[in-house]
Design an enzyme around this catalytic site. Structure first.
Site, PDB file in Angstrom:
ATOM      1  N   ASN A  96     -70.634  10.456 -78.595  1.00  0.00           N
ATOM      2  CA  ASN A  96     -71.856  10.707 -79.777  1.00  0.00           C
ATOM      3  C   ASN A  96     -71.841  11.097 -81.040  1.00  0.00           C
ATOM      4  OD1 ASN A  96     -74.418  11.007 -80.955  1.00  0.00           O
ATOM      5  ND2 ASN A  96     -75.480  11.735 -78.318  1.00  0.00           N
ATOM      6  N   ARG A  97     -72.402  11.689 -82.206  1.00  0.00           N
ATOM      7  CA  ARG A  97     -72.243  11.709 -83.516  1.00  0.00           C
ATOM      8  C   ARG A  97     -71.891  12.726 -83.799  1.00  0.00           C
ATOM      9  NH1 ARG A  97     -76.296   7.696 -81.673  1.00  0.00           N
ATOM     10  NH2 ARG A  97     -76.411   6.231 -82.832  1.00  0.00           N
ATOM     11  N   HIS A 122     -69.278   7.626 -80.806  1.00  0.00           N
ATOM     12  CA  HIS A 122     -68.801   7.220 -79.424  1.00  0.00           C
ATOM     13  C   HIS A 122     -67.138   7.124 -79.923  1.00  0.00           C
ATOM     14  CE1 HIS A 122     -71.894   7.963 -77.699  1.00  0.00           C
ATOM     15  NE2 HIS A 122     -72.764   6.575 -77.783  1.00  0.00           N
ATOM     16  N   HIS A 194     -70.877   5.713 -70.142  1.00  0.00           N
ATOM     17  CA  HIS A 194     -71.981   4.678 -71.216  1.00  0.00           C
ATOM     18  C   HIS A 194     -72.718   3.461 -70.042  1.00  0.00           C
ATOM     19  CE1 HIS A 194     -74.247   3.167 -75.120  1.00  0.00           C
ATOM     20  NE2 HIS A 194     -73.852   4.513 -74.953  1.00  0.00           N
ATOM     21  N   SER A 195     -73.221   3.732 -68.635  1.00  0.00           N
ATOM     22  CA  SER A 195     -74.010   2.510 -67.782  1.00  0.00           C
ATOM     23  C   SER A 195     -75.105   2.344 -68.675  1.00  0.00           C
ATOM     24  CB  SER A 195     -73.891   2.880 -66.666  1.00  0.00           C
ATOM     25  OG  SER A 195     -72.238   2.333 -66.249  1.00  0.00           O
ATOM     26  N   TYR A 196     -75.363   1.588 -68.450  1.00  0.00           N
ATOM     27  CA  TYR A 196     -76.851   0.833 -68.794  1.00  0.00           C
ATOM     28  C   TYR A 196     -77.593   1.063 -67.151  1.00  0.00           C
ATOM     29  CZ  TYR A 196     -76.207   0.883 -74.241  1.00  0.00           C
ATOM     30  OH  TYR A 196     -76.242   0.031 -75.154  1.00  0.00           O
ATOM     31  N   ASP A 266     -83.268   8.680 -78.433  1.00  0.00           N
ATOM     32  CA  ASP A 266     -82.099   8.434 -78.112  1.00  0.00           C
ATOM     33  C   ASP A 266     -81.796   9.513 -78.559  1.00  0.00           C
ATOM     34  OD1 ASP A 266     -79.245   7.915 -78.943  1.00  0.00           O
ATOM     35  OD2 ASP A 266     -79.938   6.752 -80.421  1.00  0.00           O
ATOM     36  N   GLU A 329     -76.108   9.812 -70.330  1.00  0.00           N
ATOM     37  CA  GLU A 329     -74.550  10.143 -70.677  1.00  0.00           C
ATOM     38  C   GLU A 329     -75.078  11.439 -71.171  1.00  0.00           C
ATOM     39  OE1 GLU A 329     -74.452   8.889 -74.816  1.00  0.00           O
ATOM     40  OE2 GLU A 329     -75.768   6.795 -74.283  1.00  0.00           O
TER      41      GLU A 329
END
Ligand code: BGC
Length: 364
Positions: A96-97, A122, A194-196, A266, A329
């Site tokens: 994350n940020r 990330h 980070h799987s979608y 998000d 996540e």
């Protein structure tokens, strides 16, 4: 000659649970390997030692058909050259940020690589998702151990971080991910996966028809550059209320400032309770596939694939179009190093960072 069936030699060949094969070669000429783990039900996960990326993961539908449920590229080199989407990867050192790529620890200031506008995302441009990990098969198990030593100063982070990630495919159809790290200087750590997911098994389809449930009363609103605003917000009465199963598409296009800032979901939800527990579930009514997420982490970033841009071919004839996958996540809260009120993400020498997340598949 007559022979008795019983007297034929018995073939006691041990089923190979983990197979290794070549996956592709990076621009620097490194041979990347693919590890295929299969459980007794025939469920399969494929992991590469580049970024620790899960490139495919199958799960059964109501009729028992195992299909791939994670978004991924068709061309192996896209993982090496174009994975700014972080498909399936291990994310570190900090998921994350971090605002303006800056933080201070014990009175020292650190500047991280800014790879997301003015912010750090990330782990930076060359975060853990783009590293070649050392891979080991744990004997007589369905576990792959990936390890990586991140040097002092890498992407701006202090301390040498020794990291191990264990991927286990259980016979109960769960992918368990355990993370461990130690450091030789005080530093910060926040690792995730980070799987979608797209439980339809068809990556041309949006995940808006999936239902989501989250054990969270609050979420973290974001500013225009996706950095947490000061106060947590109750989900009640907002599009962020997933306390009961709700179709993702129901409110995603609402005229809501938070949704518009992120072009969808998000955001980080604050999980209720502490310790390892069921934190959320994703369900696809048509196929019956259900994914339960169990974690010991305080938060979950739910990212509905809003910034996927259709530039790359994905499996099952898809393109990486917006909302063709959803990331769940598990992690510490964004920008934690700059927020005294958030749980600490500091790791000191002598301590062991150790967390676990389980992605449990079933049918409903
Ligand atoms: C973040 C998104 C970001 C995406 C990149 C997600 O984990 O929450 O903001 O755009 O990763 O793939």
């Amino acid at each position: 000659m007559q022979y008795s069936h019983k007297k034929l030699p018995r073939i006691t060949q041990k089923m190979e649970k983990i197979k290794v094969s070549d996956f592709g070669i990076t621009k620097n000429g490194d041979q990347i390997k693919k590890y295929i783990v299969t459980n007794k039900n025939g469920m399969k996960v494929e992991i590469i030692n580049y970024g620790g990326i899960v490139i495919s993961l199958t799960s059964p539908d109501r009729k028992g058909n195992y299909e791939d449920v994670v978004l991924g590229f068709v061309n192996p080199e896209d993982y090496f050259n174009e994975n700014s989407y972080f498909f399936g990867a291990i994310i570190g050192r900090f998921a994350n940020r971090i605002a303006h790529g800056k933080f201070s620890l014990n009175g020292k200031n650190f500047n991280l690589n800014k790879n997301n506008g003015e912010n750090h995302l990330h782990g930076g441009d060359q975060g853990f998702f783009s590293k070649i990990w050392n891979a080991e098969i744990i004997p007589d198990s369905q576990t792959i151990k990936l390890s990586y030593i991140s040097k002092d100063g890498e992407e701006g982070y202090p301390g040498q971080l020794t990291t191990a990630v264990f991927y286990t495919l259980t016979d109960q159809n769960a992918l368990e991910i355990s993370y461990e790290a130690t450091t030789d200087q005080p530093t910060i750590v926040n690792l995730t996966h980070h799987s979608y997911f797209n439980l339809s098994g068809n990556f041309s389809r949006e995940i808006t028809d999936h239902e989501l449930q989250l054990d969270a009363d609050q979420f973290i609103p974001i500013n225009k550059s996706s950095i947490p605003e000061n106060d947590f917000k109750n989900v009640a009465g907002t599009p962020f209320d997933f306390k009961n199963f709700k179709t993702i598409g129901k409110d995603i296009n609402d005229d809501n400032e938070q949704l518009q800032r992120a072009k969808g979901y998000d955001h980080c939800w604050i999980l209720n309770g502490i310790g390892m527990k069921l934190s959320g579930s994703l369900y696809h009514p048509e196929t019956g596939r259900k994914l339960d997420v169990l974690t010991d982490q305080p938060g979950i970033q739910v990212y509905s694939g809003n910034f996927l841009d259709g530039k790359f071919e994905t499996k099952t004839g898809g393109k990486n179009n917006p909302r063709t996958g959803i990331c769940l996540e598990t992690q510490h809260f964004p920008d934690s190093p700059n927020r005294n009120s958030f749980p600490s993400v500091e790791l000191k020498p002598g301590e062991i960072y150790s967390t676990k997340t389980v992605y449990q598949f079933s049918v409903k």
